[in-house]
Structure formats: C-alpha cells, structure tokens
Design an enzyme around this catalytic site. Structure first.
Site, PDB file in Angstrom:
ATOM      1  N   ALA A 166       0.828  -1.208   0.000  1.00 50.32           N
ATOM      2  CA  ALA A 166       0.000   0.000   0.000  1.00 50.32           C
ATOM      3  C   ALA A 166       0.862   1.258   0.000  1.00 50.32           C
ATOM      4  O   ALA A 166       1.970   1.273   0.537  1.00 50.32           O
ATOM      5  CB  ALA A 166      -0.915  -0.002   1.218  1.00 50.32           C
ATOM      6  N   GLY A 195       0.945  -5.642   0.683  1.00 51.54           N
ATOM      7  CA  GLY A 195       0.014  -5.810  -0.424  1.00 51.54           C
ATOM      8  C   GLY A 195       0.674  -6.300  -1.691  1.00 51.54           C
ATOM      9  O   GLY A 195       0.022  -6.931  -2.530  1.00 51.54           O
ATOM     10  N   GLU A 228       0.679  -9.886  -1.336  1.00 54.93           N
ATOM     11  CA  GLU A 228      -0.700 -10.359  -1.445  1.00 54.93           C
ATOM     12  C   GLU A 228      -1.154 -10.435  -2.902  1.00 54.93           C
ATOM     13  O   GLU A 228      -1.918 -11.336  -3.264  1.00 54.93           O
ATOM     14  CB  GLU A 228      -1.627  -9.465  -0.628  1.00 54.93           C
ATOM     15  CG  GLU A 228      -1.428  -9.683   0.879  1.00 54.93           C
ATOM     16  CD  GLU A 228      -2.179  -8.675   1.729  1.00 54.93           C
ATOM     17  OE1 GLU A 228      -2.935  -9.116   2.614  1.00 54.93           O
ATOM     18  OE2 GLU A 228      -2.000  -7.455   1.516  1.00 54.93           O
ATOM     19  N   GLU A 259       2.667  -6.034   7.937  1.00 56.57           N
ATOM     20  CA  GLU A 259       1.633  -5.089   8.339  1.00 56.57           C
ATOM     21  C   GLU A 259       1.545  -4.869   9.846  1.00 56.57           C
ATOM     22  O   GLU A 259       1.284  -3.738  10.298  1.00 56.57           O
ATOM     23  CB  GLU A 259       0.262  -5.545   7.808  1.00 56.57           C
ATOM     24  CG  GLU A 259       0.067  -5.291   6.321  1.00 56.57           C
ATOM     25  CD  GLU A 259       0.572  -6.401   5.431  1.00 56.57           C
ATOM     26  OE1 GLU A 259       0.256  -6.397   4.231  1.00 56.57           O
ATOM     27  OE2 GLU A 259       1.303  -7.286   5.931  1.00 56.57           O
TER      28      GLU A 259
END
Length: 262
Positions: free
Chosen positions: A70, A115, A118, A138
């Site tokens: 992110a 992310g 991910e 995170e």
C-alpha cells in the site's frame, strides 16, 4: 504485441494467448495508491472478459521491486472517514487478481511486501529469482494483511508457518522463500520464466484451464465428498465442449489441437 493502458500505472500486454498485467509505477516501487488500485481492478475486469486470454502473468517495470504494498504516504494523509471510503477500492484490486478465471502467474523480482506479496499470493503460481524478498509486515505498522494475506498464506503454507511469518512481520529472502513454499519456482530470470511457464499453460484448452481452476478454487477447504461434487460439476461443464471434441480428435489424428475455446 498488443498493449492497453489502464490509467497511469497499469499496462496489459498481449502476445498470443498470454496476457501480461504490468505494474508500472516504478518511481514509487509500485506502491498501490487509490488510483493504481482502480487501474488494477479495471485491468482484471477487462482480462476476465477476454476469451483469448488463456493465462495471465503479473509483472513489474521496477528493477528493485515487484510491489512494496500500500502507498503509506497516501494513507498517512487520509482521515478515518477517507480510509473507510477507500477500503472497497483497495479490496477490488486484490480480489480482481484473485478472481481472474484463467491461470495466473506472478513474476516476483525484488521486493514483494505487504500488499505486493498479497498480489502474488492471489496468483496460482509464484515465480521468483535471486533478488526476491517477500513478507507481510503489516503488524509492524499497526494493521494486518488486508489484501487477502491472512487467508491466502495459511492455505499456501499452513496455519503455523503463516502465523510465524505474519506475527514476526519478517522479510524472507529467495532461497528460504522457496523452501517454505512462498515461491513455487526459483529461476534466474523471474519474468522470463513466468512467461515461458504461461506459454506452456496456454498451449492447453482454454475451456479446460478455466474449469480446472474453478474446480480447484471452489473445492479447496471442502471435505472430499463435497470437493468431488465440485469437480464433477466442472467436468460436466467441459465434457460436451468444442474443446473436448477437438482435443480428442487431435489426439487420435496425432496433431496439435486448434482450440475453439468453447
């Protein structure tokens, strides 16, 4: 080679039956901003509707990173209300990759963190190289993996291994990542190997590929009997297809099949 741009930061290139979804925000190491998330989701919508895209490969234009997750600089400027409003946009990017109906391969060169990892986990196969570093950090910044990581990582490596990786927030380099199952293939050149692998997949029936993926995805986590019913439904969806007829004919005539894709 056909090319289509989705916003400023995502490009889809098509060569034959292989589509390359390119993360193209190199100055930010592909940090996923709101705009980039929208572009990823839009590119996935287009790919999912393209019957000629048999396999998708997710790659990066940055020399040091696949994606660093992110965009925390953008996130830092959000009010709580803005963060809530942005959440569906962020989720749509990750679920867009996850829900692609064709086989997907991630080509991870450099960092794939948060992310970014991910996005790779949302793919069916992850290819890395010696530069690869993955992780879900995170909890070290006060949040949790929110792009599917808490669900996809345990399914890939088991609950205990996923817990260790998520709770320590540690980064894992290429050799260990391959050993732990965080990477499926370790190659000299991740992108080249991922595209070659996709090419081998794309030589097969597009109807068969999508049905096989659907059966594996829907059957995962079910008990065996229920999973076999999912498989049977997928088999019935292809058993009377043009691809099945062509595949059997080509086998008997000792030639390469020309898939109708229906």
């Amino acid at each position: 080679m056909a090319e289509q741009r989705f916003g400023e930061f995502v490009v889809v290139r098509r060569e034959g039956y292989v589509a390359e979804l390119v993360l193209d925000r190199p100055k930010a190491m592909n940090a996923v901003s709101t705009e980039m998330a929208r572009s990823i989701a839009a590119a996935c919508d287009a790919l999912g509707a393209d019957p000629d895209a048999r396999v998708a490969v997710v790659t990066s234009t940055n020399e040091r990173a696949f994606c660093v997750g992110a965009d925390l600089k953008e996130r830092n400027s959000f009010s709580d209300a803005e963060l809530v409003r942005q959440r569906p946009t962020a989720r749509a990017a990750y679920t867009g990759v996850l829900d692609l109906p064709m086989p997907t391969v991630a080509a991870v060169h450099g960092f794939a963190l948060g992310g970014g990892f991910e996005l790779a986990l949302a793919c069916d196969v992850i290819v890395g190289d010696a530069s690869t570093v993955v992780g879900l950090p995170e909890v070290s910044v006060g949040v949790i993996p929110g792009g599917g990581g808490t669900q996809l990582l345990p399914r890939r490596v088991g609950a205990a291994r996923a817990a260790e990786l998520v709770f320590t927030a540690r980064r894992v380099e290429a050799a260990e990542a391959r050993e732990l199952g965080l990477l499926d293939v370790l190659a000299e050149d991740a992108r080249a190997e991922a595209l070659a692998l996709a090419g081998r997949m794309a030589a097969n029936s597009p109807v068969g590929l999508r049905a096989a993926k659907r059966a594996m995805r829907l059957g995962h986590g079910l008990d065996l009997r229920a999973g076999l019913e999912v498989e049977d439904a997928a088999w019935r969806s292809v058993a009377f297809s043009g691809d099945r007829a062509e595949g059997v004919a080509a086998f008997n005539e000792k030639r390469k099949p020309v898939w109708p894709g229906e």
